[in-house]
Design a protein around this motif. Structure first.
Motif, PDB file in Angstrom:
ATOM      1  N   ILE A   1      39.135  36.317  42.899  1.00 11.51           N
ATOM      2  CA  ILE A   1      40.118  35.521  42.155  1.00 11.51           C
ATOM      3  C   ILE A   1      41.120  34.882  43.107  1.00 11.51           C
ATOM      4  CG2 ILE A   1      42.058  35.659  40.535  1.00 11.51           C
ATOM      5  CD1 ILE A   1      40.374  37.685  38.938  1.00 11.51           C
ATOM      6  N   GLN A   2      41.558  35.621  44.114  1.00 15.68           N
ATOM      7  CA  GLN A   2      42.513  35.071  45.071  1.00 15.68           C
ATOM      8  C   GLN A   2      41.901  33.872  45.806  1.00 15.68           C
ATOM      9  OE1 GLN A   2      43.758  37.765  48.176  1.00 15.68           O
ATOM     10  NE2 GLN A   2      45.518  36.511  48.683  1.00 15.68           N
ATOM     11  N   ARG A   3      40.643  33.983  46.171  1.00 21.41           N
ATOM     12  CA  ARG A   3      39.995  32.923  46.930  1.00 21.41           C
ATOM     13  C   ARG A   3      39.582  31.734  46.050  1.00 21.41           C
ATOM     14  NH1 ARG A   3      35.738  35.499  48.459  1.00 21.41           N
ATOM     15  NH2 ARG A   3      34.330  34.494  47.004  1.00 21.41           N
ATOM     16  N   GLU A   4      39.025  32.022  44.863  1.00 20.33           N
ATOM     17  CA  GLU A   4      38.424  30.981  44.028  1.00 20.33           C
ATOM     18  C   GLU A   4      39.316  30.517  42.877  1.00 20.33           C
ATOM     19  OE1 GLU A   4      35.612  29.545  44.871  1.00 20.33           O
ATOM     20  OE2 GLU A   4      35.205  30.933  46.514  1.00 20.33           O
ATOM     21  N   GLY A   5      40.285  31.343  42.495  1.00 20.41           N
ATOM     22  CA  GLY A   5      41.203  30.955  41.432  1.00 20.41           C
ATOM     23  C   GLY A   5      40.700  31.163  40.013  1.00 20.41           C
ATOM     24  N   GLY A   6      39.579  31.834  39.855  1.00 19.93           N
ATOM     25  CA  GLY A   6      39.034  32.088  38.515  1.00 19.93           C
ATOM     26  C   GLY A   6      38.066  33.245  38.542  1.00 19.93           C
ATOM     27  N   LEU A   7      37.472  33.515  37.395  1.00 17.30           N
ATOM     28  CA  LEU A   7      36.540  34.635  37.286  1.00 17.30           C
ATOM     29  C   LEU A   7      35.175  34.280  37.863  1.00 17.30           C
ATOM     30  CD1 LEU A   7      37.287  35.967  33.700  1.00 17.30           C
ATOM     31  CD2 LEU A   7      38.026  36.895  35.885  1.00 17.30           C
ATOM     32  N   PRO A   8      34.488  35.282  38.402  1.00 15.85           N
ATOM     33  CA  PRO A   8      33.157  35.028  38.965  1.00 15.85           C
ATOM     34  C   PRO A   8      32.103  34.872  37.871  1.00 15.85           C
ATOM     35  CG  PRO A   8      33.674  37.357  39.107  1.00 15.85           C
ATOM     36  CD  PRO A   8      34.905  36.663  38.576  1.00 15.85           C
ATOM     37  N   GLY A   9      31.078  34.130  38.187  1.00 13.45           N
ATOM     38  CA  GLY A   9      29.915  34.050  37.308  1.00 13.45           C
ATOM     39  C   GLY A   9      29.111  35.338  37.425  1.00 13.45           C
ATOM     40  N   ARG A  10      28.191  35.521  36.522  1.00 19.72           N
ATOM     41  CA  ARG A  10      27.414  36.767  36.446  1.00 19.72           C
ATOM     42  C   ARG A  10      26.659  37.081  37.748  1.00 19.72           C
ATOM     43  NH1 ARG A  10      27.098  40.816  33.129  1.00 19.72           N
ATOM     44  NH2 ARG A  10      25.091  41.731  32.674  1.00 19.72           N
ATOM     45  N   ALA A  11      26.211  36.080  38.478  1.00 19.79           N
ATOM     46  CA  ALA A  11      25.381  36.312  39.664  1.00 19.79           C
ATOM     47  C   ALA A  11      26.191  36.511  40.951  1.00 19.79           C
ATOM     48  CB  ALA A  11      24.420  35.149  39.850  1.00 19.79           C
ATOM     49  N   VAL A  12      27.513  36.485  40.875  1.00 16.92           N
ATOM     50  CA  VAL A  12      28.336  36.566  42.088  1.00 16.92           C
ATOM     51  C   VAL A  12      28.262  37.947  42.721  1.00 16.92           C
ATOM     52  CG1 VAL A  12      30.720  36.540  42.950  1.00 16.92           C
ATOM     53  CG2 VAL A  12      29.926  34.745  41.419  1.00 16.92           C
ATOM     54  N   VAL A  13      27.998  37.947  44.022  1.00 17.98           N
ATOM     55  CA  VAL A  13      28.053  39.155  44.841  1.00 17.98           C
ATOM     56  C   VAL A  13      29.137  38.911  45.878  1.00 17.98           C
ATOM     57  CG1 VAL A  13      26.797  40.647  46.438  1.00 17.98           C
ATOM     58  CG2 VAL A  13      25.604  39.644  44.470  1.00 17.98           C
ATOM     59  N   GLU A  14      30.135  39.768  45.889  1.00 20.20           N
ATOM     60  CA  GLU A  14      31.290  39.598  46.774  1.00 20.20           C
ATOM     61  C   GLU A  14      31.180  40.553  47.959  1.00 20.20           C
ATOM     62  OE1 GLU A  14      35.033  37.790  47.636  1.00 20.20           O
ATOM     63  OE2 GLU A  14      33.428  37.240  46.271  1.00 20.20           O
ATOM     64  N   ARG A  15      31.419  40.031  49.155  1.00 19.24           N
ATOM     65  CA  ARG A  15      31.423  40.863  50.359  1.00 19.24           C
ATOM     66  C   ARG A  15      32.851  41.343  50.606  1.00 19.24           C
ATOM     67  NH1 ARG A  15      28.028  41.936  54.416  1.00 19.24           N
ATOM     68  NH2 ARG A  15      26.588  40.308  53.792  1.00 19.24           N
ATOM     69  N   LEU A  16      33.013  42.661  50.690  1.00 22.88           N
ATOM     70  CA  LEU A  16      34.325  43.265  50.924  1.00 22.88           C
ATOM     71  C   LEU A  16      34.618  43.352  52.421  1.00 22.88           C
ATOM     72  CD1 LEU A  16      34.085  46.041  48.224  1.00 22.88           C
ATOM     73  CD2 LEU A  16      35.564  44.043  48.168  1.00 22.88           C
ATOM     74  N   PRO A  17      35.895  43.514  52.783  1.00 24.72           N
ATOM     75  CA  PRO A  17      36.265  43.584  54.197  1.00 24.72           C
ATOM     76  C   PRO A  17      35.538  44.691  54.974  1.00 24.72           C
ATOM     77  CG  PRO A  17      38.229  43.272  52.871  1.00 24.72           C
ATOM     78  CD  PRO A  17      37.080  43.511  51.919  1.00 24.72           C
ATOM     79  N   ASP A  18      35.137  45.767  54.284  1.00 30.06           N
ATOM     80  CA  ASP A  18      34.437  46.852  54.983  1.00 30.06           C
ATOM     81  C   ASP A  18      32.949  46.539  55.204  1.00 30.06           C
ATOM     82  OD1 ASP A  18      33.250  47.231  52.493  1.00 30.06           O
ATOM     83  OD2 ASP A  18      34.092  49.233  52.182  1.00 30.06           O
ATOM     84  N   GLY A  19      32.518  45.342  54.778  1.00 30.99           N
ATOM     85  CA  GLY A  19      31.135  44.928  54.996  1.00 30.99           C
ATOM     86  C   GLY A  19      30.193  45.217  53.847  1.00 30.99           C
ATOM     87  N   THR A  20      30.656  45.987  52.865  1.00 31.06           N
ATOM     88  CA  THR A  20      29.799  46.276  51.712  1.00 31.06           C
ATOM     89  C   THR A  20      29.800  45.091  50.760  1.00 31.06           C
ATOM     90  OG1 THR A  20      31.601  47.328  50.470  1.00 31.06           O
ATOM     91  CG2 THR A  20      30.243  48.771  51.855  1.00 31.06           C
ATOM     92  N   GLU A  21      28.758  45.023  49.954  1.00 34.16           N
ATOM     93  CA  GLU A  21      28.665  43.977  48.947  1.00 34.16           C
ATOM     94  C   GLU A  21      28.819  44.603  47.570  1.00 34.16           C
ATOM     95  OE1 GLU A  21      25.009  41.882  49.599  1.00 34.16           O
ATOM     96  OE2 GLU A  21      25.936  40.633  51.144  1.00 34.16           O
ATOM     97  N   HIS A  22      29.429  43.837  46.664  1.00 32.30           N
ATOM     98  CA  HIS A  22      29.654  44.318  45.313  1.00 32.30           C
ATOM     99  C   HIS A  22      29.212  43.261  44.320  1.00 32.30           C
ATOM    100  CE1 HIS A  22      31.764  45.471  41.658  1.00 32.30           C
ATOM    101  NE2 HIS A  22      31.654  46.686  42.132  1.00 32.30           N
ATOM    102  N   ARG A  23      28.473  43.677  43.314  1.00 31.74           N
ATOM    103  CA  ARG A  23      27.989  42.752  42.272  1.00 31.74           C
ATOM    104  C   ARG A  23      29.129  42.513  41.281  1.00 31.74           C
ATOM    105  NH1 ARG A  23      22.386  45.021  40.320  1.00 31.74           N
ATOM    106  NH2 ARG A  23      22.426  43.063  39.194  1.00 31.74           N
ATOM    107  N   THR A  24      30.067  41.708  41.698  1.00 37.36           N
ATOM    108  CA  THR A  24      31.316  41.504  40.981  1.00 37.36           C
ATOM    109  C   THR A  24      31.124  40.838  39.625  1.00 37.36           C
ATOM    110  OG1 THR A  24      32.334  41.293  43.144  1.00 37.36           O
ATOM    111  CG2 THR A  24      33.664  40.638  41.270  1.00 37.36           C
ATOM    112  N   GLY A  25      30.229  39.892  39.529  1.00 37.29           N
ATOM    113  CA  GLY A  25      29.983  39.226  38.253  1.00 37.29           C
ATOM    114  C   GLY A  25      29.470  40.188  37.193  1.00 37.29           C
ATOM    115  N   ILE A  26      28.552  41.041  37.584  1.00 34.84           N
ATOM    116  CA  ILE A  26      28.019  42.061  36.669  1.00 34.84           C
ATOM    117  C   ILE A  26      29.128  43.049  36.305  1.00 34.84           C
ATOM    118  CG2 ILE A  26      26.394  43.995  36.473  1.00 34.84           C
ATOM    119  CD1 ILE A  26      24.846  41.467  36.497  1.00 34.84           C
TER     120      ILE A  26
END
Length: 70
Positions: A16-41
């Motif tokens: 949200i900070q980067r894009e200014g809105g909610l993610p779509g269902r398919a969005v996978v966000e990379r966290l600072p620790d290197g892990t990925e999170h299926r944020t849209g789901i």
């Protein structure tokens, strides 16, 4: 673990900070620790389960601007 400490919340806040809105269902966000999170789901699941979230969890989501959490 509180909502604000969860990987899902961290990934959502970052998106949200980067894009200014909610993610779509398919969005996978990379966290600072290197892990990925299926944020849209994750946000979809939170919305579907909103009646089971506690007030602090709803407040944390509302603070990010999530309308359905208000």
């Amino acid at each position: 673990m509180t909502m604000s400490q969860s990987k899902g919340f961290q990934a959502l806040a970052q998106y949200i900070q980067r894009e200014g809105g909610l993610p779509g269902r398919a969005v996978v966000e990379r966290l600072p620790d290197g892990t990925e999170h299926r944020t849209g789901i994750w946000i979809g699941n939170q919305k579907a389960r909103r009646d089971r979230l506690d007030p602090a969890q709803l407040r944390a989501l509302a603070d990010l601007g999530i309308e359905w959490a208000r």
